[in-house]
Scaffold this motif. Structure first.
Motif, PDB file in Angstrom:
ATOM      1  N   ASN A  76     -11.023  -7.496  -3.276  1.00 14.92           N
ATOM      2  CA  ASN A  76      -8.731  -6.641  -3.239  1.00 14.92           C
ATOM      3  C   ASN A  76      -8.498  -7.156  -1.877  1.00 14.92           C
ATOM      4  OD1 ASN A  76      -8.573  -6.432  -6.054  1.00 14.92           O
ATOM      5  ND2 ASN A  76     -10.893  -5.119  -6.137  1.00 14.92           N
ATOM      6  N   THR A 373       2.796  -1.341 -14.501  1.00 18.99           N
ATOM      7  CA  THR A 373       1.561  -2.495 -14.626  1.00 18.99           C
ATOM      8  C   THR A 373       0.778  -2.864 -13.761  1.00 18.99           C
ATOM      9  OG1 THR A 373       2.118  -4.369 -14.979  1.00 18.99           O
ATOM     10  CG2 THR A 373       2.411  -3.768 -16.923  1.00 18.99           C
ATOM     11  N   SER A 374       1.165  -1.874 -12.689  1.00 21.81           N
ATOM     12  CA  SER A 374      -0.243  -2.127 -11.728  1.00 21.81           C
ATOM     13  C   SER A 374      -0.539  -0.373 -11.097  1.00 21.81           C
ATOM     14  CB  SER A 374       0.709  -2.469 -10.279  1.00 21.81           C
ATOM     15  OG  SER A 374       0.957  -3.656 -10.369  1.00 21.81           O
ATOM     16  N   TYR A 375      -1.419  -0.597 -10.112  1.00 23.08           N
ATOM     17  CA  TYR A 375      -1.876   1.042  -9.724  1.00 23.08           C
ATOM     18  C   TYR A 375      -2.115   0.869  -8.209  1.00 23.08           C
ATOM     19  CZ  TYR A 375      -3.843   1.689 -14.723  1.00 23.08           C
ATOM     20  OH  TYR A 375      -3.558   1.810 -15.896  1.00 23.08           O
ATOM     21  N   ARG A 376      -1.379   2.067  -7.514  1.00 18.99           N
ATOM     22  CA  ARG A 376      -1.765   2.193  -6.562  1.00 18.99           C
ATOM     23  C   ARG A 376      -2.691   3.224  -6.103  1.00 18.99           C
ATOM     24  NH1 ARG A 376      -0.582  -0.454  -2.247  1.00 18.99           N
ATOM     25  NH2 ARG A 376       1.444  -0.317  -2.251  1.00 18.99           N
ATOM     26  N   LEU A 394      -2.828  -2.188  -3.697  1.00 19.28           N
ATOM     27  CA  LEU A 394      -2.133  -2.238  -4.821  1.00 19.28           C
ATOM     28  C   LEU A 394      -2.803  -3.215  -5.685  1.00 19.28           C
ATOM     29  CD1 LEU A 394       0.502  -1.767  -6.736  1.00 19.28           C
ATOM     30  CD2 LEU A 394       1.735  -3.602  -5.713  1.00 19.28           C
ATOM     31  N   TYR A 395      -3.521  -2.218  -6.761  1.00 18.77           N
ATOM     32  CA  TYR A 395      -4.075  -3.124  -7.683  1.00 18.77           C
ATOM     33  C   TYR A 395      -3.159  -3.835  -8.670  1.00 18.77           C
ATOM     34  CZ  TYR A 395      -7.694  -4.484 -11.459  1.00 18.77           C
ATOM     35  OH  TYR A 395      -8.414  -4.956 -12.024  1.00 18.77           O
ATOM     36  N   LYS A 396      -3.622  -5.401  -8.607  1.00 23.15           N
ATOM     37  CA  LYS A 396      -2.490  -5.285 -10.223  1.00 23.15           C
ATOM     38  C   LYS A 396      -3.191  -6.056 -11.420  1.00 23.15           C
ATOM     39  CE  LYS A 396       1.042  -6.955  -6.734  1.00 23.15           C
ATOM     40  NZ  LYS A 396       2.109  -7.609  -6.317  1.00 23.15           N
TER      41      LYS A 396
END
Length: 397
Positions: A76, A373-376, A394-396
């Motif tokens: 990532n 729909t992602s996560y910080r 930023l994880y998608k």
């Protein structure tokens, strides 16, 4: 209490046997060795600045099978947001995508209003204050937790204006160190604090059902009468189910009012605990002596059974953070051997891959927020020069 008496009292609870109390969940069977030699395993030395205490236990010799830490090109894309000289950060909390708070040793609290790129020191009390926890219920309502190392008081302070002003010390105990503070939901009400140690008795927990705005709002309980220290990260779900671990693993179904405890999940000891819900959970841990190593165990049935070590790291795991049942990170390090990093799992902790080499920063705290729909995700740690580093992703998915 004199330093000598204080050290003796603490040592009595640092090296202890596991509890024989009933356990609400059953740990996976551990490998036993007939007539096994025991040795003192050291998890950590806290606090980092000033006179420290070793958190340790006498356990059987456990061979280390730690693998090398090599980050692949498919990892990532983490970004180093900021470094803060002189800050030993133990907890972070982001109530919004832009506003965040960090709690650090020597009475420091830091704030960001741009998502972590820049930080402003909003409190600096110096010794003997040590902040190990922070929880921002909103951009305005923030609580910090920790201890006064001169009086051995576990304390919290509240701010209701985003850190511009703070209450005086709200004393929870006069014989221990309080660590993190957490609430079951963003509206407050039900809160829980786990002590890192007690100088006179087994470690305590403190719970509140009405917001915790004053000392009288908190009730002290002892999770395990036979237990010792706990790790800094514990789990408190919105349904009030709580889990914490260290020397022993303890669980509660009513926000910490009543506990059931038993042996640690790992045969050495545990540390951080994270549950995504009442089905999927993880415990981590690690040691800095006699070897430098870390580990993670996972459960997919609420803790009825646990895996063997699914991660064997070359450094202790200090923090676990999952944003879904399958996607999550295990972070840690050891400043004394100049190593630190973050692992990633996409299959619920069954397998792990090196995700970020943090250049010697021991990662101690993470937080996350959904973004569509992602996560910080943010993670913070410190190195041997006592300089903090804050990373983001930023994880998608």
């Amino acid at each position: 209490m004199s330093p000598m008496l204080r050290s003796t009292a603490i040592a009595a609870w640092m090296i202890c046997t596991t509890s024989t109390a009933a356990l609400a969940v059953t740990a996976a069977p551990h490998t036993t060795i007939a007539h096994a030699k025991t040795i003192r395993h050291v998890s950590a030395r806290n606090p980092v600045q000033g006179r420290s205490i070793e958190f340790a236990a006498q356990r059987a010799v456990v061979p280390s099978h730690a693998q090398g830490f090599t980050v692949s090109a498919k990892a990532n894309k983490w970004k180093l947001l900021a470094t803060i000289p002189g800050a030993v950060i133990h907890d972070i909390s982001f109530p919004t995508a832009k506003i965040g708070f960090a709690a650090a040793e020597l009475g420091q609290v830091w704030k960001t209003v741009d998502g972590g790129s820049t930080w402003t020191e909003i409190m600096n009390l110096g010794f003997p204050y040590y902040w190990y926890g922070v929880k921002a219920l909103s951009a305005n309502d923030v609580v910090i937790s920790g201890f006064n190392d001169s009086s051995t008081e576990g304390i919290i302070r509240w701010s209701h204006d985003g850190g511009s002003t703070w209450t005086q010390d709200i004393v929870l105990t006069t014989t221990g160190w309080s660590y993190r503070v957490r609430f079951a939901n963003k509206h407050g009400g039900d809160g829980l604090i786990i002590d890192g140690l007690s100088t006179t008795s087994p470690n305590a927990a403190h719970y509140t059902t009405d917001g915790g705005g004053a000392s009288g709002d908190w009730t002290e309980v002892v999770p395990d009468p036979n237990g010792g220290w706990f790790g800094n990260e514990f789990s408190l779900l919105s349904n009030l189910h709580a889990r914490t671990s260290g020397i022993t693993y303890c669980s509660s179904i009513n926000g910490g009012q009543v506990w059931a405890c038993g042996p640690s999940i790992d045969s050495v000891f545990d540390g951080p605990v994270f549950f995504a819900d009442d089905t999927y959970g993880w415990v981590g841990g690690g040691e800095i002596s006699p070897s430098v190593a870390g580990w993670v165990h996972s459960t997919a049935d609420g803790g009825t059974t646990w895996s063997e070590r699914t991660l064997q790291s070359p450094f202790p795991i200090r923090e676990i953070r999952f944003v879904t049942d399958s996607a999550g990170w295990a972070a840690g390090g050891n400043i004394y051997s100049d190593i630190g990093g973050i692992y990633f799992s996409s299959d619920g902790g069954q397998t792990w891959k090196a995700d970020l080499d943090t250049s010697g920063h021991e990662m101690d705290a993470c937080d996350s927020r959904p973004r569509g729909t992602s996560y910080r995700v943010w993670c913070a740690g410190y190195d041997s020069s006592l300089s903090a580093a804050i990373y983001t992703l930023l994880y998608k998915g």
